[in-house]
Design an enzyme around this catalytic site. Structure first.
Site, short mmCIF file in Angstrom:
data_model
loop_
_atom_site.label_atom_id
_atom_site.label_comp_id
_atom_site.label_asym_id
_atom_site.label_seq_id
_atom_site.Cartn_x
_atom_site.Cartn_y
_atom_site.Cartn_z
N ASN A 1 -18.17 4.77 10.99
CA ASN A 1 -17.86 3.34 10.92
C ASN A 1 -17.68 2.74 12.33
OD1 ASN A 1 -17.96 3.84 8.22
ND2 ASN A 1 -15.75 3.80 7.90
N LYS B 1 -12.19 1.28 5.07
CA LYS B 1 -11.19 2.34 4.98
C LYS B 1 -11.91 3.69 4.95
CE LYS B 1 -9.10 5.23 1.80
NZ LYS B 1 -9.73 5.97 0.68
N ILE C 1 -12.94 -4.36 8.04
CA ILE C 1 -11.93 -3.28 8.05
C ILE C 1 -12.23 -2.22 6.98
CG2 ILE C 1 -9.98 -4.43 9.16
CD1 ILE C 1 -9.01 -5.23 6.28
N TYR D 1 0.81 -1.23 0.00
CA TYR D 1 0.00 0.00 0.00
C TYR D 1 0.84 1.28 0.00
CZ TYR D 1 -3.77 -3.24 1.39
OH TYR D 1 -4.66 -4.28 1.47
P1 NAP Z 1 -14.00 -0.11 1.45
O1 NAP Z 1 -13.56 0.00 2.85
O2 NAP Z 1 -15.02 -1.10 1.07
O3 NAP Z 1 -14.51 1.29 0.91
C1 NAP Z 1 -13.74 2.46 0.99
C2 NAP Z 1 -14.58 3.58 0.41
O4 NAP Z 1 -15.69 3.82 1.28
C3 NAP Z 1 -13.80 4.88 0.32
O5 NAP Z 1 -14.21 5.54 -0.86
C4 NAP Z 1 -14.29 5.66 1.55
O6 NAP Z 1 -14.27 7.05 1.34
C5 NAP Z 1 -15.70 5.18 1.65
N1 NAP Z 1 -16.20 5.31 3.04
C6 NAP Z 1 -15.66 4.77 4.15
N2 NAP Z 1 -16.41 5.07 5.23
C7 NAP Z 1 -17.43 5.84 4.78
C8 NAP Z 1 -18.53 6.45 5.40
N3 NAP Z 1 -18.75 6.30 6.71
N4 NAP Z 1 -19.40 7.16 4.62
C9 NAP Z 1 -19.21 7.28 3.28
N5 NAP Z 1 -18.18 6.72 2.62
C10 NAP Z 1 -17.31 5.98 3.37
O7 NAP Z 1 -12.75 -0.36 0.46
P2 NAP Z 1 -11.26 -0.87 0.56
O8 NAP Z 1 -10.38 0.23 0.96
O9 NAP Z 1 -11.01 -1.59 -0.71
O10 NAP Z 1 -11.26 -2.02 1.70
C11 NAP Z 1 -10.97 -1.76 3.04
C12 NAP Z 1 -9.59 -2.24 3.42
O11 NAP Z 1 -9.45 -3.64 3.23
C13 NAP Z 1 -8.45 -1.66 2.55
O12 NAP Z 1 -8.21 -0.31 2.83
C14 NAP Z 1 -7.34 -2.60 2.90
O13 NAP Z 1 -6.79 -2.31 4.17
C15 NAP Z 1 -8.09 -3.94 2.92
N6 NAP Z 1 -8.03 -4.66 1.63
C16 NAP Z 1 -7.35 -5.83 1.58
C17 NAP Z 1 -7.25 -6.53 0.38
C18 NAP Z 1 -6.50 -7.84 0.35
O14 NAP Z 1 -6.24 -8.36 -0.75
N7 NAP Z 1 -6.15 -8.39 1.47
C19 NAP Z 1 -7.86 -6.04 -0.79
C20 NAP Z 1 -8.58 -4.86 -0.69
C21 NAP Z 1 -8.68 -4.19 0.52
P3 NAP Z 1 -13.22 8.00 2.08
O15 NAP Z 1 -11.87 7.43 1.79
O16 NAP Z 1 -13.49 9.32 1.44
O17 NAP Z 1 -13.53 8.00 3.55
#
Ligand code: NAP
Length: 279
Positions: A247, A237, A235, A52
């Protein structure tokens, strides 16, 4: 904030944690403030990865002086997951995070290094006190079976997998496998990365109805649904303190059986896909 065990015999952490993928792309101070607000509200579980970009550096600033409050997770890339490569990748992450230990260290997805070598490196890091536990990510049941042969029962802390309302493939076999073996299941991209159900859709309307009944928000309802069984954590983000606070409050929301049944019906699990979906 509810706490859940991170694998058999391991310390517990917050059911709702904080993802950090792309957190280094926006305003750095805003990202630090979001993580700190999340910590203030009990989201102790912080997830990152060597993949990341500079996220580990952002986290280092956010957790400076409060390392003991944090359950810190990072991941080794499969291309680095040899016996030596895993150890040096971990040491690089520790340096970037400005800490002396990880609470859990994961193999990011199955790769070509023999699992025996990656597991031997994880165990070496554990003996050296550099990691407290280890786990995997994006492992399907055949990968988990192979890992179980190598590592034995009770040694795999977690499997971090894609899980959101529109992507429930893990419920067919991965989640039951992990429940049988005491492995925590961490839902990544719980909001679909950027594909949260629109308010105008049938699913969006149901989420709003359930949210209204609890004085909550649709995203909080989604997180509560995704963490409804004892093995499940999530988790999301967030890059603003407001989003982090929204969240975190999901950690106190409990849905009724009827609400869970309605969500289950409106966001169907679908047929079991051939391979485990991942981002
Ligand atoms: P996510 O958490 O599903 O979604 C993130 C999106 O949601 C961002 O655009 C964020 O906007 C928005 N958001 C978050 N809280 C919000 C709220 N309360 N109201 C409105 N919008 C909100 O996506 P992700 O980042 O893909 O997944 C989460 C975490 O999982 C990653 O950051 C990473 O640590 C982990 N991950 C792991 C893998 C793996 O292969 N192991 C793959 C993908 C992800 P803002 O940023 O503007 O707040």
């Amino acid at each position: 904030m509810e706490q859940k065990a991170f694998g058999t015999g391991n310390p517990s952490t917050s059911v709702i944690g904080q993802g950090t993928w792309y957190l280094d792309r926006g305003d750095r101070q805003r990202a630090i403030a979001a993580l700190q607000r999340g910590l203030d509200l009990g989201m102790s579980h912080i997830d990152t990865a060597e993949m990341y970009g500079e996220a580990e550096l952002v986290i280092a600033d956010a957790i400076a002086g409060r390392r003991d409050e944090v359950f810190l997770v990072s991941k080794v890339l499969p291309s680095n997951a040899s016996r030596r490569g895993t150890v040096t990748a971990c040491e690089r992450s520790l340096k970037r995070l400005n800490t002396d230990r990880l609470d859990c260290y994961l193999l990011h997805w199955p790769g070509s290094s023999p699992l025996e070598d990656t597991v031997a490196a994880f165990e070496e890091l554990k003996r050296a006190g550099k990691i407290r536990s280890w786990g995997v990510s994006n492992f399907d049941v055949d990968d988990l079976d192979e890992l179980h042969e190598v590592a034995g029962e009770g040694n795999i802390a977690c499997n971090q997998v894609l899980y959101h309302l529109k992507e429930r493939a893990i419920e067919h076999a991965v989640l039951p496998w992990c429940e049988r073996h005491g492995v925590a299941v961490v839902a990544y991209s719980p909001f679909g990365h950027d594909d949260f159900p629109a308010g105008s859709s049938a699913g969006g309307k149901l989420l709003q109805r359930v949210a209204d009944a609890h004085g909550a928000t649709p995203r909080q309802v989604a997180l509560a649904f995704l963490t409804r069984s004892s093995a499940l954590l999530a988790i999301p983000k967030a890059s603003s303190a407001e989003h982090a606070a929204e969240n975190a409050a999901a950690g106190a929301l409990e849905l009724t059986k009827d609400e869970i049944a309605a969500l289950d019906q409106t966001f169907p699990r679908g047929a079991r896909p051939r391979g485990l979906p991942m981002l």
